[in-house]
Design an enzyme around this catalytic site. Structure first.
Site, mmCIF file in Angstrom:
data_model
loop_
_atom_site.group_PDB
_atom_site.id
_atom_site.type_symbol
_atom_site.label_atom_id
_atom_site.label_comp_id
_atom_site.label_asym_id
_atom_site.label_seq_id
_atom_site.Cartn_x
_atom_site.Cartn_y
_atom_site.Cartn_z
ATOM 1 N N LYS A 169 14.769 23.368 -9.132
ATOM 2 C CA LYS A 169 13.743 25.301 -9.335
ATOM 3 C C LYS A 169 12.510 25.273 -9.576
ATOM 4 O O LYS A 169 11.551 25.519 -9.262
ATOM 5 C CB LYS A 169 14.775 26.180 -10.067
ATOM 6 N N LYS A 244 5.207 31.909 -16.119
ATOM 7 C CA LYS A 244 6.736 31.442 -16.761
ATOM 8 C C LYS A 244 6.743 29.802 -16.157
ATOM 9 O O LYS A 244 7.485 28.771 -16.438
ATOM 10 C CB LYS A 244 7.858 31.875 -16.867
#
Ligand code: NAD
Length: 290
Positions: A169, A244
């Site tokens: 991811k 993030k």
């Protein structure tokens, strides 16, 4: 049908949990936001008031923002200690690999089955149950998780041992952050050169510059249906969440002594964007919102 507990009914978690309900599972849900709990109830879910209300025997799923939040729920708030030995825990949040490995080690001490299973596909994919899941964990836990994840996605990939889903991811979103900026700048340049956004999209989505951003998530209004650009960049996936993830790519790269210069620049640009007060703007607003 399974008993499932779902924690984090936000942009992604709510439509994911609703798809579990639609598939006939008995789904309990918890979020800090009363509005999310009300929407979940309306869709046929069972909202609960606190973590202690979850059925111990059920599979638990988290869809939270950060590793700190996942650690807080699982360890500090003692979710793991409430779960029955052998029960399955699936973390779908996008978080860092060391936190994932720490959480997985804690779960194993309590004989829980555990996988990391972050997703790609955005809110549209979550709503349409067409997400891609990238899963890290042991074979047996993966097989159990797959049966549930297939209800919420079209592709469930076993990436490898615990933490591999997060590694996949992080790499995916490193590409996504960089390509969002590149595609946005191409639209700005095309405009200055007198080429319409529609024509740029038509050409590039059929040429070698094609990518998910250009083909499915165009950052300018009125080229594609159902993208945040058509709705004043209401998220979707916030710039804060992209920052993030780019920061996760940079801490991961640093941990193995690798320089990833494009992602480093993308992280800086998203940091400036967030610092200007755009944390809650969709990440596709990066070059189009002042
Ligand atoms: P979000 O902020 O919309 O949802 C998170 C939810 O968790 C919120 O509703 C919040 O109230 C809740 N929450 C936080 N702490 C909690 C706690 N202690 N107990 C219960 N609930 C708590 O975020 P999102 O956009 O749904 O993203 C969730 C994760 O999925 C992130 O890691 C993100 O990076 C990832 N992701 C998002 C997208 C997207 O398009 N939004 C796409 C792929 C992956």
């Amino acid at each position: 049908m399974a008993k499932i507990g779902f924690i984090g009914l936000g942009h992604m978690g709510l439509p994911m949990a609703i798809n579990l309900v639609k598939a006939g599972h008995e789904v309990q849900g918890f979020d800090l936001q009363a509005k999310a709990l009300a929407e979940f109830k309306e869709a046929g879910g069972f909202p609960i008031k606190g973590l202690s209300g979850f059925d111990k025997r059920g599979c638990m799923i988290t869809m939270l923002q950060t590793g700190e939040q996942v650690k807080k729920v699982c360890i500090e708030k003692k979710l793991f200690q409430q779960m029955q030995a052998g029960a399955l825990f699936i973390d779908c949040s996008s978080i860092d690999v060391p936190t994932t490995q720490f959480i997985q080690a804690e779960a194993k001490k309590l004989s829980l089955q555990i996988v990391d299973a972050p997703v790609s596909g955005g809110v549209a994919g979550a709503s349409a149950a067409s997400l891609t899941f990238m899963v890290g964990g042991e074979e047996e836990a993966f097989s159990e998780a797959k049966k549930i994840l297939e209800t919420m996605g079209k592709k469930v990939i076993h990436a490898g041992q615990g933490g591999s889903g997060q590694a996949a991811k992080i790499c995916n979103n490193m590409i996504l952050g960089v390509t969002m900026i590149a595609v946005s700048e191409a639209f700005l340049l095309a405009d200055k050169l007198g080429l319409s956004a529609q024509k740029l999209h038509e050409v590039v989505s059929n040429s070698s510059g094609q990518c998910w951003v250009m083909n499915s998530y165009v950052p300018v209004p009125d080229v594609l249906p159902n993208v945040p650009a058509n709705n004043q960049f209401k998220p979707g996936f916030t710039a804060a969440m992209m920052l993030k993830d780019l920061n996760l790519s940079q801490s991961s790269a640093k941990s193995v002594g690798l320089e990833t210069s494009m992602a480093a620049k993308a992280a800086l640009l998203y940091q400036h964007f967030v610092d200007k007060g755009h944390a809650e703007v969709d990440f596709s607003g990066i070059r189009l919102v002042d």
